[in-house]
Design a protein around this motif. Sequence first.
Motif, mmCIF file in Angstrom:
data_model
loop_
_atom_site.group_PDB
_atom_site.id
_atom_site.type_symbol
_atom_site.label_atom_id
_atom_site.label_comp_id
_atom_site.label_asym_id
_atom_site.label_seq_id
_atom_site.Cartn_x
_atom_site.Cartn_y
_atom_site.Cartn_z
ATOM 1 N N TYR A 1 0.844 -1.197 0.000
ATOM 2 C CA TYR A 1 0.000 0.000 0.000
ATOM 3 C C TYR A 1 0.884 1.253 0.000
ATOM 4 O O TYR A 1 0.851 2.060 0.926
ATOM 5 N N THR A 2 1.671 1.379 -1.053
ATOM 6 C CA THR A 2 2.536 2.538 -1.211
ATOM 7 C C THR A 2 1.683 3.801 -1.221
ATOM 8 O O THR A 2 0.711 3.895 -1.966
ATOM 9 N N LEU A 3 2.036 4.775 -0.386
ATOM 10 C CA LEU A 3 1.175 5.943 -0.200
ATOM 11 C C LEU A 3 1.185 6.876 -1.399
ATOM 12 O O LEU A 3 0.167 7.482 -1.730
ATOM 13 N N GLY A 4 2.326 7.015 -2.061
ATOM 14 C CA GLY A 4 2.406 7.840 -3.265
ATOM 15 C C GLY A 4 2.793 6.972 -4.439
ATOM 16 O O GLY A 4 3.911 6.469 -4.496
ATOM 17 N N PRO A 5 1.882 6.713 -5.395
ATOM 18 C CA PRO A 5 2.152 5.721 -6.444
ATOM 19 C C PRO A 5 3.180 6.128 -7.481
ATOM 20 O O PRO A 5 3.719 5.287 -8.178
ATOM 21 N N PHE A 6 3.482 7.439 -7.621
ATOM 22 C CA PHE A 6 4.442 7.898 -8.630
ATOM 23 C C PHE A 6 5.493 8.813 -8.016
ATOM 24 O O PHE A 6 5.215 9.564 -7.076
ATOM 25 N N ILE A 7 6.712 8.751 -8.564
ATOM 26 C CA ILE A 7 7.732 9.781 -8.352
ATOM 27 C C ILE A 7 7.925 10.456 -9.706
ATOM 28 O O ILE A 7 8.100 9.775 -10.722
ATOM 29 N N VAL A 8 7.872 11.789 -9.729
ATOM 30 C CA VAL A 8 7.939 12.527 -10.995
ATOM 31 C C VAL A 8 9.166 13.447 -10.996
ATOM 32 O O VAL A 8 9.440 14.123 -10.012
ATOM 33 N N ARG A 9 9.884 13.445 -12.103
ATOM 34 C CA ARG A 9 10.998 14.362 -12.305
ATOM 35 C C ARG A 9 10.830 15.052 -13.661
ATOM 36 O O ARG A 9 10.137 14.554 -14.541
ATOM 37 N N LYS A 10 11.502 16.200 -13.805
ATOM 38 C CA LYS A 10 11.413 16.971 -15.046
ATOM 39 C C LYS A 10 12.806 17.155 -15.636
ATOM 40 O O LYS A 10 13.749 17.462 -14.908
ATOM 41 N N THR A 11 12.936 16.950 -16.946
ATOM 42 C CA THR A 11 14.234 17.150 -17.590
ATOM 43 C C THR A 11 14.422 18.643 -17.876
ATOM 44 O O THR A 11 13.541 19.292 -18.433
ATOM 45 N N CYS A 12 15.572 19.179 -17.471
ATOM 46 C CA CYS A 12 15.841 20.609 -17.701
ATOM 47 C C CYS A 12 16.709 20.824 -18.936
ATOM 48 O O CYS A 12 16.996 21.961 -19.308
ATOM 49 N N LYS A 13 17.149 19.712 -19.557
ATOM 50 C CA LYS A 13 17.892 19.809 -20.807
ATOM 51 C C LYS A 13 17.794 18.481 -21.546
ATOM 52 O O LYS A 13 17.401 17.466 -20.961
ATOM 53 N N ASP A 14 18.137 18.488 -22.816
ATOM 54 C CA ASP A 14 18.109 17.237 -23.594
ATOM 55 C C ASP A 14 19.053 16.233 -22.948
ATOM 56 O O ASP A 14 20.166 16.582 -22.541
ATOM 57 N N THR A 15 18.589 14.992 -22.865
ATOM 58 C CA THR A 15 19.418 13.990 -22.200
ATOM 59 C C THR A 15 19.148 12.615 -22.793
ATOM 60 O O THR A 15 18.159 12.403 -23.502
ATOM 61 N N LYS A 16 20.024 11.674 -22.469
ATOM 62 C CA LYS A 16 19.858 10.291 -22.908
ATOM 63 C C LYS A 16 19.655 9.437 -21.668
ATOM 64 O O LYS A 16 20.389 9.566 -20.686
#
Length: 504
Positions: free
Chosen positions: A379-394
């Motif tokens: 019963y994971t309390l937060g189902p997602f971790i979200v990050r944002k890319t600040c530059k083009d990456t691989k």
Amino acid sequence: MQFVLVLILTIFLIFLFNLVQSILWMPYKIQRHFKKQGIGGPGYRPIFGNTRESRRLSAEAVSKPIPFDQSTISRVIPHYNRWSSMYGKTYLYWIGMMPRLVISDPAILKEVLMNTGSSSPFQKKPLDPLVNQLMGDGLPELKGEKWAIHRRITNLALNMEQVKGWVPTIVDGTMKMLNSWEERRAGRKELELDVHKELHNLSAEIISRTIFGSSMEEGKHIFMLQERQINLAILAQRSLYFPGLRFLPTKNNREGWRLEKEVREAIRKLIEQNYKIGDKWRNLLDLMTSSYKNNDGIEEKLDVEEVIDECKTFYFAGKETSANTMTWALILLAFHQEWQIKAREEVTRVCGDKKLPAAVDISQLKIVNMILNETLRVYTLGPFIVRKTCKDTKLGGLDIPAGMLLAFPILAAHFDTEIWGEDAEKFNPMRFNVPQKHLSSFFPWGLGPRICVGQSLAMVEMKIALAMIVRQYSFTLSPTYIHAPIQLLTTQPQHGAPLLFTKI
């Protein structure tokens, strides 16, 4: 006059061009970019993206309960359940006009969450405005050197030795709750309680006393205000977001602004009261308002507004995390009686005739710890971790452009059969009797430098409360219990958690 008309027409055409570009051209370009790399997903719909379909899937999921031993994925994140089965574990979908790339590979998750330096292409996604009002500009929202200063101070304030000093407070709060249960039982054989409400009250009491040294009576006004903020935040998450909408004086925005002002004023008053009382004992507020020297010998201290923001975060996150996890733990133990018995036997063995657990007992409650970890997995309390890319990456062989939101489904990793075995959907605390196979196979508290700073306090609180409850009562699910996990900022029981308690 002609010049003015030309200017207006030019501005209109530029606006129209930008509008068409953001609504049609950019989404088409991003979708084509990932399609070339073999990444599919539900097709983009102008303006609304996949929001309507996501809402429909959620409405269908929460309209009916699920079997007890079934994965919570289908009900808590039904859009992931549907789209990952159709397009694979890595896919692209749209929240309005915002693209979100879902990635379920634990190795990639580890790479992203451990890469948090100033030159990292992965940054924390800013909170939604109404969620930010609820949480404040504390650790979850801060970046760079300011985050580092707050993190150093909160780490010192919440170190394990300090947490152990709060054990008597946690024991006292739990005992008050159990005594009230006995009064309500009034000699009857069984007592039916909605433990979800009871444990939220308990956690609120403990958070109030550990932060300010105050009782729940003094802190309950803040919790009441935050409950209203939670309702506004949930409403905002379910609505389509338009840039700039949060600045308009809509009914919900005005209510949000008013609640934000009231919460800050209420916490400020408690801070002032704490100064007047003096340093009777080291509550969290005393520790947060103290100055510390960093590794370079430079003194660091948070100002009042920064302390208020951190208190807002602790009030919300501390209560929600502990209360909801303990609720699910009691539900699971009510269903799995064999583990309830094992936990009771361990508490009796460790605490002996003392009955009440002490700080020295915490590390010896290994079965209780395994039960809580397995609860956090299932019963994971937060189902997602979200990050944002600040530059083009691989990343993982994929070319990812700047500005992309990367969503890592924690639940998917927690139910991955390749990591946890074919019985991954089943409750089995014995999984935590052996070392983890992969660093990112279990991360309910996050991973890397941004791992939850209050983890030690939450675990100690939950261990003590669970130990005291199983020591005093045996309990089963009420016939009225409906198994219906739902995501409302955190994962909680949609219809409450009625259990039947019998005094031992």
